[in-house]
Design a protein around this motif. Structure first.
Motif, PDB file in Angstrom:
ATOM      1  N   LEU A   5       0.845   5.954   4.512  1.00  0.00           N
ATOM      2  CA  LEU A   5       0.750   4.631   5.120  1.00  0.00           C
ATOM      3  C   LEU A   5       2.082   4.226   5.739  1.00  0.00           C
ATOM      4  O   LEU A   5       2.125   3.688   6.863  1.00  0.00           O
ATOM      5  CB  LEU A   5       0.323   3.614   4.057  1.00  0.00           C
ATOM      6  CG  LEU A   5       0.285   2.142   4.499  1.00  0.00           C
ATOM      7  CD1 LEU A   5      -0.750   1.944   5.604  1.00  0.00           C
ATOM      8  CD2 LEU A   5      -0.015   1.223   3.311  1.00  0.00           C
ATOM      9  N   GLN A   6       3.170   4.496   5.034  1.00  0.00           N
ATOM     10  CA  GLN A   6       4.481   4.136   5.565  1.00  0.00           C
ATOM     11  C   GLN A   6       4.826   4.961   6.800  1.00  0.00           C
ATOM     12  O   GLN A   6       5.424   4.452   7.757  1.00  0.00           O
ATOM     13  CB  GLN A   6       5.543   4.319   4.484  1.00  0.00           C
ATOM     14  CG  GLN A   6       5.425   3.308   3.354  1.00  0.00           C
ATOM     15  CD  GLN A   6       6.518   3.458   2.326  1.00  0.00           C
ATOM     16  OE1 GLN A   6       6.668   4.512   1.726  1.00  0.00           O
ATOM     17  NE2 GLN A   6       7.298   2.422   2.126  1.00  0.00           N
ATOM     18  N   TRP A  63       1.202   8.661  -4.557  1.00  0.00           N
ATOM     19  CA  TRP A  63       2.462   8.620  -3.820  1.00  0.00           C
ATOM     20  C   TRP A  63       2.275   9.125  -2.390  1.00  0.00           C
ATOM     21  O   TRP A  63       2.816   8.553  -1.442  1.00  0.00           O
ATOM     22  CB  TRP A  63       3.508   9.464  -4.543  1.00  0.00           C
ATOM     23  CG  TRP A  63       4.879   9.318  -3.958  1.00  0.00           C
ATOM     24  CD1 TRP A  63       5.798   8.350  -4.220  1.00  0.00           C
ATOM     25  CD2 TRP A  63       5.498  10.182  -2.989  1.00  0.00           C
ATOM     26  NE1 TRP A  63       6.945   8.543  -3.487  1.00  0.00           N
ATOM     27  CE2 TRP A  63       6.785   9.652  -2.715  1.00  0.00           C
ATOM     28  CE3 TRP A  63       5.089  11.341  -2.323  1.00  0.00           C
ATOM     29  CZ2 TRP A  63       7.655  10.259  -1.822  1.00  0.00           C
ATOM     30  CZ3 TRP A  63       5.963  11.936  -1.427  1.00  0.00           C
ATOM     31  CH2 TRP A  63       7.222  11.395  -1.192  1.00  0.00           C
ATOM     32  N   ALA A  64       1.494  10.187  -2.226  1.00  0.00           N
ATOM     33  CA  ALA A  64       1.258  10.732  -0.892  1.00  0.00           C
ATOM     34  C   ALA A  64       0.504   9.734  -0.018  1.00  0.00           C
ATOM     35  O   ALA A  64       0.779   9.609   1.183  1.00  0.00           O
ATOM     36  CB  ALA A  64       0.480  12.045  -0.994  1.00  0.00           C
ATOM     37  N   GLY A  65      -0.435   8.999  -0.629  1.00  0.00           N
ATOM     38  CA  GLY A  65      -1.169   8.002   0.137  1.00  0.00           C
ATOM     39  C   GLY A  65      -0.273   6.880   0.627  1.00  0.00           C
ATOM     40  O   GLY A  65      -0.356   6.465   1.791  1.00  0.00           O
ATOM     41  N   GLY A  77       0.351  -3.214  -4.575  1.00  0.00           N
ATOM     42  CA  GLY A  77      -0.550  -4.009  -3.745  1.00  0.00           C
ATOM     43  C   GLY A  77       0.189  -4.824  -2.708  1.00  0.00           C
ATOM     44  O   GLY A  77      -0.210  -4.883  -1.533  1.00  0.00           O
ATOM     45  N   LEU A  78       1.294  -5.450  -3.134  1.00  0.00           N
ATOM     46  CA  LEU A  78       2.079  -6.242  -2.181  1.00  0.00           C
ATOM     47  C   LEU A  78       2.705  -5.357  -1.108  1.00  0.00           C
ATOM     48  O   LEU A  78       2.734  -5.726   0.077  1.00  0.00           O
ATOM     49  CB  LEU A  78       3.173  -7.013  -2.923  1.00  0.00           C
ATOM     50  CG  LEU A  78       2.719  -8.225  -3.736  1.00  0.00           C
ATOM     51  CD1 LEU A  78       3.894  -8.814  -4.505  1.00  0.00           C
ATOM     52  CD2 LEU A  78       2.093  -9.288  -2.839  1.00  0.00           C
ATOM     53  N   GLY A  79       3.211  -4.193  -1.524  1.00  0.00           N
ATOM     54  CA  GLY A  79       3.797  -3.288  -0.542  1.00  0.00           C
ATOM     55  C   GLY A  79       2.779  -2.811   0.475  1.00  0.00           C
ATOM     56  O   GLY A  79       3.058  -2.759   1.676  1.00  0.00           O
ATOM     57  N   THR A  80       1.582  -2.466  -0.007  1.00  0.00           N
ATOM     58  CA  THR A  80       0.533  -2.030   0.909  1.00  0.00           C
ATOM     59  C   THR A  80       0.099  -3.165   1.822  1.00  0.00           C
ATOM     60  O   THR A  80      -0.078  -2.970   3.039  1.00  0.00           O
ATOM     61  CB  THR A  80      -0.668  -1.513   0.105  1.00  0.00           C
ATOM     62  OG1 THR A  80      -0.248  -0.429  -0.735  1.00  0.00           O
ATOM     63  CG2 THR A  80      -1.770  -1.036   1.026  1.00  0.00           C
ATOM     64  N   LEU A  81      -0.078  -4.361   1.240  1.00  0.00           N
ATOM     65  CA  LEU A  81      -0.479  -5.516   2.048  1.00  0.00           C
ATOM     66  C   LEU A  81       0.563  -5.807   3.122  1.00  0.00           C
ATOM     67  O   LEU A  81       0.213  -6.103   4.277  1.00  0.00           O
ATOM     68  CB  LEU A  81      -0.669  -6.730   1.142  1.00  0.00           C
ATOM     69  CG  LEU A  81      -1.037  -8.049   1.843  1.00  0.00           C
ATOM     70  CD1 LEU A  81      -2.387  -7.909   2.542  1.00  0.00           C
ATOM     71  CD2 LEU A  81      -1.064  -9.192   0.846  1.00  0.00           C
TER      72      LEU A  81
END
Length: 731
Positions: free
Chosen positions: A616-617, A610-612, A292-296
């Protein structure tokens, strides 16, 4: 954390500790997965391909299988052996025990070892109240579907769990997934033969058509429905006796005291099961929080970068109320054994469109031809200052004492400046509250895989991270490769501190605490040479990370300060702690759990997740490349960067933390220059072919905007959100 940072032996014990820790966590996950039938699954019963042996057609529910012979037994007339499978259950086992006590009945409980370990008080209570305990395997594995090795382990662990919780061993076994004897078909019969050969007395149940008055073994689980059925059965009193299996058969009890060694092993097993369960649950929380933190963070980087770009479009030099900065500049270039690239660095500075320059090369005790090479450059603007080897901070202070101008630019000796870089870099200093400006660093030697990884890292760091940190007014560093400073700001804070190895981060934090602002100038571009070997990369990042930790510790008290300094510290130190220290520490756990999920859980779900995140990255990195005017073709290296390069960076953080904890010092370590940046760039930044692509960079270059918090105001004009510095003429 002294100024000299004497070289000491680097700590090694932490690698053994961390290796043991991560191995224990991996083992705990595997054990938990084994008990949950995720590893070596044995939860579902295989269909029988062969019927039950003919010898079982008339056999009783209790079987002794040994030496190829089959002996069976049944309950005497009007005797019911009550048996309960699974558990102990914290809700229904106590209620069943209370019902049996009220009715004066006894029963046999075939317990799961894993559940007995979680509720040892119930296992002991079963024995204390006169009941009997049998095995139902450790995790409820269907023995016919399990491998022979797993079946043996299931029974052995079940015995140890009973020894550790109830203090007994047992010879009774009920195989999960079986009811009456005719269900012992196919693979289940083979598993029964192996268990019988080990000395177990197998207990099934009578067919429901048998009348209780004839004597039966009744099978129940531990649930509300079973509780109601047993209550009706006991109150009906269709039998004279409700007892245990061995008591009904008139043989010696199956429960005997466990040896002390087995009890200790059982208690250790119980602890391991509890710990593995906690680790598995903790891993899920860590995965959720870190993910969550990485995505945020990725989303915030893009949002704030966009905000930064919009500021560029609204506030630019050329507006009636803004002016440019054309003051002379002193450039400080600390150098230690930089004979490979120093000439190219100095020539790129001399080619600057901002010609009012004083270039001071401070030689920090080089043992190569660095000084000779610089002295052979025929330009009066270049001066060489020599000193004994004392470190980068001391070299910068030495040059600062000789600076003749009010604006100071610091540059690394492996950096190539674009012709417009210095002029664009100093434009934000038009605003009196700005004390330092960070430039935009690009990787010159990016052709190899390691170079491409660092190219992506630099592109995302400059075009996303620095933009966000400027918008949030908490930029914690001005990179040594390219940065501009007010000389009065530097002198006001005592110059460059030698307290840490990250002198650039330490200096930026010190300026913030003195009331100055630090901003980022994306159009001021310099090209640097990055390490070309893993060893050199490790040394460089190790020093950076350790120095950053030193700077964070040094300025931690700023978290309690008020005004600009306190706001900066609370934002910057929190950001660094969470994303630069915390996430790398937990990332290996996420990787372990991710690998575990891919191998033993739903691999499709794990792959999609993982693909999602990778998508995003890639999207964020693509946006960073677009902002920097870079080609998108570099994105092919991003998946490999995530799989390999970032793991190395995680280890660097761990090593740096261990160094900080154990108090080991480091010296100013430099990487061995190869000149690959100059070679790959062609050696001439004035060549149009070496200029970066303008595609995707429209509106992001040109002279720096001087908007809120930046720029020179007309007399009497103010900019919202800018608070003057607390010291010097800006207070």
């Amino acid at each position: 954390m002294t100024g000299r940072h004497a070289q000491r032996r680097q700590p090694r014990v932490h690698w053994l500790f961390l290796g043991t820790l991560y191995a224990a966590i991996a083992a705990a996950l595997l054990f938990q997965g084994w008990t949950a039938h995720e590893v070596d699954a044995a939860e579902a019963r295989r269909p029988c391909v062969t019927p039950a042996p003919r010898v079982l057609h008339e056999a009783g529910p209790v079987l002794r299988l040994r030496g190829g012979s089959v002996k069976s037994a049944s309950m005497p007339a009007r005797t019911v052996a009550l048996t309960f499978d699974g558990g102990p259950d914290p809700v229904w086992t106590p209620r069943i025990l209370r019902l049996l006590r009220e009715q004066g009945a006894r029963a046999t409980f075939f317990l799961l070892g894993s559940e007995a370990g979680r509720h040892p008080e119930l296992a002991r209570r079963i024995l204390t109240e006169g009941h009997e305990i049998g095995l139902h395997t450790y995790s409820g594995a269907v023995l016919g579907s399990a491998s022979p090795s797993r079946a043996g382990i299931e029974l052995a662990l079940n015995q140890k769990a009973l020894a550790g919780t109830a203090g007994v061993t047992t010879t009774l076994l009920r195989m999960p997934g079986t009811t009456s004897v005719d269900t012992l078909c196919g693979a289940e019969w083979q598993a029964a033969l192996r268990a019988g050969g080990d000395g177990y007395l197998l207990v099934t149940a009578d067919r429901r058509s048998v009348e209780p008055s004839k004597g039966v073994v009744r099978q129940f689980d531990q649930s509300e429905a079973a509780y109601r059925q047993v209550k009706v059965l006991l109150q009906g009193r269709d039998a004279d006796r409700f007892t245990t299996v061995t008591a009904g058969l008139g043989i010696r009890s199956a429960n005997t005291p466990a040896p002390p060694a087995q009890r200790v092993q059982g208690m250790a097993l119980t602890w391991m099961d509890t710990a593995s369960h906690a680790v598995a649950n903790g891993a899920l929380w860590v995965l959720a929080i870190v993910g969550g933190l990485g995505t945020l963070r990725q989303l915030l980087l893009v949002v704030f970068a966009r905000v930064h770009v919009r500021r560029l479009g609204r506030f630019r030099p050329g507006s009636p109320w803004l002016r440019g900065v054309d003051e002379p500049v002193t450039v400080l270039v600390p150098a230690y054994n930089e004979q490979v690239g120093i000439a190219s660095t100095v020539r790129s500075l001399l080619a600057s469109t901002h010609s009012l320059l004083q270039i001071i090369v401070i030689d920090d005790g080089s043992t190569d031809r660095t000084v000779e090479i610089v002295r052979n450059i025929p330009d009066p603007r270049v001066t060489v200052v020599r000193q004994r080897n004392a470190g980068k901070a001391a070299a910068l202070n030495n040059g600062l004492a000789r600076a003749s101008h009010g604006i100071v630019v610091m540059a690394d000796a492996d950096t190539l400046f674009e012709p417009e870089a210095i002029h664009r870099l100093i434009q934000p200093l038009a605003h009196p509250a700005i004390g330092a400006v960070s430039g935009n660093i690009k990787v010159g030697n990016r052709r190899g895989l390691l170079g491409r990884w660092q190219h992506l890292e630099y592109a995302c760091g400059c075009n996303l991270d620095l933009r966000m940190l400027e918008v949030l007014e908490c930029m914690p560093t001005v990179p040594g490769a390219i940065g501009a400073f007010r000389r009065e700001a530097l002198m006001g804070v005592g110059g460059v501190s030698e307290d840490t190895l990250a002198e650039d981060t330490d200096l930026a934090m010190t300026l913030w605490r003195a009331g100055w602002r630090v901003v980022y100038e994306d159009s001021a571009i310099a090209w640097t040479e990055v390490p070309t070997t893993l060893r050199q990369l490790w040394r460089q990042r190790y020093r950076w990370c350790y120095g950053t930790l030193q700077a964070m510790r040094k300025h931690r008290r700023a978290m309690l300060e008020v005004g600009v300094a306190g706001r900066f510290a609370r934002r910057a130190l929190t950001y660094l702690t969470v994303f630069q220290v915390g996430l790398p520490l937990f990332a290996p756990l996420v990787d372990i759990f991710g690998l575990y999920g891919a191998l033993f859980l739903d691999s499709a779900w794990a792959g999609a997740l993982w693909a999602g995140f990778l998508g995003l990255q890639i999207a964020c990195a693509g946006y960073a490349l677009r902002l920097g005017g870079e080609r998108m073709s570099a994105l092919w290296a991003l998946p490999l960067q995530i799989l390999a390069y970032r793991q190395l960076m995680y280890l660097v953080v761990i090593q740096s933390l261990a160094t900080a904890v154990f108090g080991t010092g480091l010296t100013w370590q430099r990487i061995r220059r190869t000149g690959t940046a100059v070679e790959q760039l062609g050696g001439d930044l004035t060549n149009q072919a070496l200029r970066r692509d303008e595609d995707g960079a429209a509106g992001n270059r040109g002279s720096r905007r001087l908007g809120p918090g930046h720029g020179q105001l007309a007399p009497g004009q103010t900019v919202p959100g800018v608070v003057p510095a607390r010291r010097g003429p800006h207070a």
